[in-house]
Design an enzyme around this catalytic site. Sequence first.
Site, PDB file in Angstrom:
ATOM      1  N   ASP A 292       1.574  -5.486   4.537  1.00 55.08           N
ATOM      2  CA  ASP A 292       2.603  -5.296   5.558  1.00 55.08           C
ATOM      3  C   ASP A 292       2.987  -6.682   6.078  1.00 55.08           C
ATOM      4  OD1 ASP A 292       4.477  -4.224   7.205  1.00 55.08           O
ATOM      5  OD2 ASP A 292       3.179  -2.727   8.109  1.00 55.08           O
TER       6      ASP A 292
HETATM    7  C1  NOJ Z   1       6.494  -3.811   9.293  1.00 57.60           C
HETATM    8  C2  NOJ Z   1       6.352  -2.321   9.163  1.00 57.60           C
HETATM    9  O1  NOJ Z   1       5.061  -1.926   9.552  1.00 57.60           O
HETATM   10  C3  NOJ Z   1       6.624  -1.808   7.762  1.00 57.60           C
HETATM   11  O2  NOJ Z   1       6.617  -0.410   7.790  1.00 57.60           O
HETATM   12  C4  NOJ Z   1       7.922  -2.349   7.258  1.00 57.60           C
HETATM   13  O3  NOJ Z   1       8.184  -1.837   5.977  1.00 57.60           O
HETATM   14  C5  NOJ Z   1       7.838  -3.861   7.226  1.00 57.60           C
HETATM   15  N1  NOJ Z   1       7.643  -4.348   8.576  1.00 57.60           N
HETATM   16  C6  NOJ Z   1       9.083  -4.498   6.637  1.00 57.60           C
HETATM   17  O4  NOJ Z   1      10.145  -4.351   7.492  1.00 57.60           O
END
Ligand code: NOJ
Length: 762
Positions: A292
């Site tokens: 993430d």
């Molecule tokens: C953080 C989020 O937790 C995730 O779900 C998302 O895909 C990413 N950022 C990218 O934007």
Amino acid sequence: MKFKLFLLIAGIAILSNCSVQEKKEGTDNSIEQKVDSLLSIMTLEEKIGQMNQYSGTWDVTGPAPEEGDNKRRYELIASGQVGSMLNVLYAESTREMQKIAVEKSRLGIPLIFGHDVIHGFRTMFPVPLGESASWDMEAIERSARIAAIEAAAAGQHWTFAPMVDIARDARWGRIMEGAGEDTYLGSKIAVARVKGFQGDDLSANNTIAACAKHFAAYGFVEAGRDYNTVDLSENTLRNVILPPFKAASDAGVVTFMNSFNEIGGIPSTGNKHLQRDILKGEWGFNGFVVSDWGSIGEMIAHGAAADKIEASKIAVKAGSDMDMESDAYVNSLKELVEKGEIDEALIDDAARRILRVKFMLGLFDDPYKYCDEAREKELLGNAEHMAAARDVAKKSIVLLKNEKQLLPLKKDIKKLAVIGPMADEKDTPLGNWRSQAQAYSAVSLLEGIKNTVSENTQVLYTEGYNLNLNKERSFTSEVIKNNDRSGFAKAKQIAASADIVILAVGEDAFQSGEARSQTDIGLPGLQHEFIKEIYKANKNIVMVLMNGRPLTIAWEAENIPTIVEAWQLGSEAGNAIADVLFGEYNPSGKLPISFPRTLGQVPIYYNYKSTGRPNFGDNSLFTSRYTDEVNTPLFPFGHGLSYTTFEYKNLQLSSQKLGWNETLKISVDVKNTGKYDGEEVIQLYIRDLVGSVTRPVKELKGFEKTLIKKGETKTISFELTKDDLAFFNIDEEFTAEPGKFQVFVGTSSSDVITDEFELIKN
Ligand code: NOJ
């Protein structure tokens, strides 16, 4: 030129149609050969480059990348040290950036562009929790399909969806992004969404790679506070949290994203048990895992690594293949390999997985095939997509209460008051995670009503109470505080003069979503007081809720005769709600999540464990209960009314005994006893009465959504085998255990008829 040169070197033939499932099972040898030959000519640095992902600035979905960094990023793309970009949008920009990778880097390996296409790209569908209330797998698949068609036309190869986290705590803002509290329903929805995004042929120019996230247990953050700690048993992990991920993997999802949280002291990003042992080992997943946003670097803040070098070492060993925005792998892995601290085979494995997906997408065939301005113009937000959005939206609406049968309304009703902060909202229905929807572009409820009523109907509108929504609110986490009661009097006056009041209240779009956890899940601001005031003026209220999470609305549930759960339904929200209010569509949605009576009951869910001192709704002191509130939810999982009524009769089991290799047939007669044709979601639950580890008091094991005409009786059948009864048991085996089971069939998790059978191991 470089690209063509690379094709020659690697001896790559052009890929053609090959189903995702075939590829998952590794039967596509041609791709494996191409990956191998490509890997054989790549330097260590180039392989690590494939594992590196940065964000562009077209959208901001995490702590913003530092200004001035872009130049360095472009240089790194040109030198083959970036494998993927996220948040670079539209055909023109992705083509420009792709050109750098393809024409300037030594091997010309195309970038894979990713983006959060969560419930639509330009055309907005209901937020995922709302859409899950449709229990309609075809509709859910279609919504993901259209999202993919639009995103792919705008240069995107990959969405970070579906989020398949089971969640039981409405304080957690991201509850809006998933399928709710249930593992079985969540697994079915995960599959529908993966199929919708990926289609049958991942190399087609209108399908995109999906991503099952967040692996794992992110929905179980303590106290519903985002990014918080998770501590849970292997039993809950295996029986409750992992099945939707497994279902997505079995359906051929080609990527996974790990999660921000730790589990039992180990951040998911550095969790070998999850990523290597379970996902890539037990499940044989051969796609790749992206971290993430910044989660490799965040292992330092977790206290699990001293610096990014150590964090990279832990993460790569654990099986995180791609580094999203930590800038860690690209700066550490080479040195770690050279010092002998990690084996180069780990880098090869990660690069192989990433390249495999790029080949599957057909990017080596034509790296620009997703960058097509003409398609982009034709497809984004077109009329066909909007019509589909309206259809899915109306199917997602849940009629929570209709006590005086105020609904459906007559189109020629004389005087209709339309009141409340959500009544003419054109932005909130778009929800959070709205990708490229244009702000304030949704059809408001007021507009939808005006589009529907007869010429003779007088529609009286006033907002009455304003939530003071700041236009920049997507970047803040502001709390709504508006104590202005000056609009109350006019609203009361209008309400008093009308035949019926449509009162639209709820949450702002940006109150749920990432980083939007709350300690209070009541109606924000003075809405509760406002509702009580309007109720004094006119009791014939149809309350329409727009929200991204379950809310505590106990007073309203007791006093307001009709309540319609309309979530954040997307671009066509107002038209879809009007379809339901005026009976163009008989509501068929069912809650995918329990609504608590008070916040103190949270986490609340229907498939709880019995405990040693179960309470049966009485006042017995030494039982598992609260002294100031009952245990049951305000509205249970699976609840949702129709304008008609259904009667369940003749629950029949083909036998009271189920042999180990036999199939049990269960049937029930469902009669439409009301005045309208209507769809019903017939739900099948079981309870395993005794297990080597305790089993929930109810577990959904099947459902069917079907239209039953007025007066008609339909016989609905389900089948169960021992595989449907299996769970992760005391010996850490996934198996059923012989013994007695209860079976329940009904219209919600708490309104069922029941029988029993015994599973026998012969
Ligand atoms: C953080 C989020 O937790 C995730 O779900 C998302 O895909 C990413 N950022 C990218 O934007």
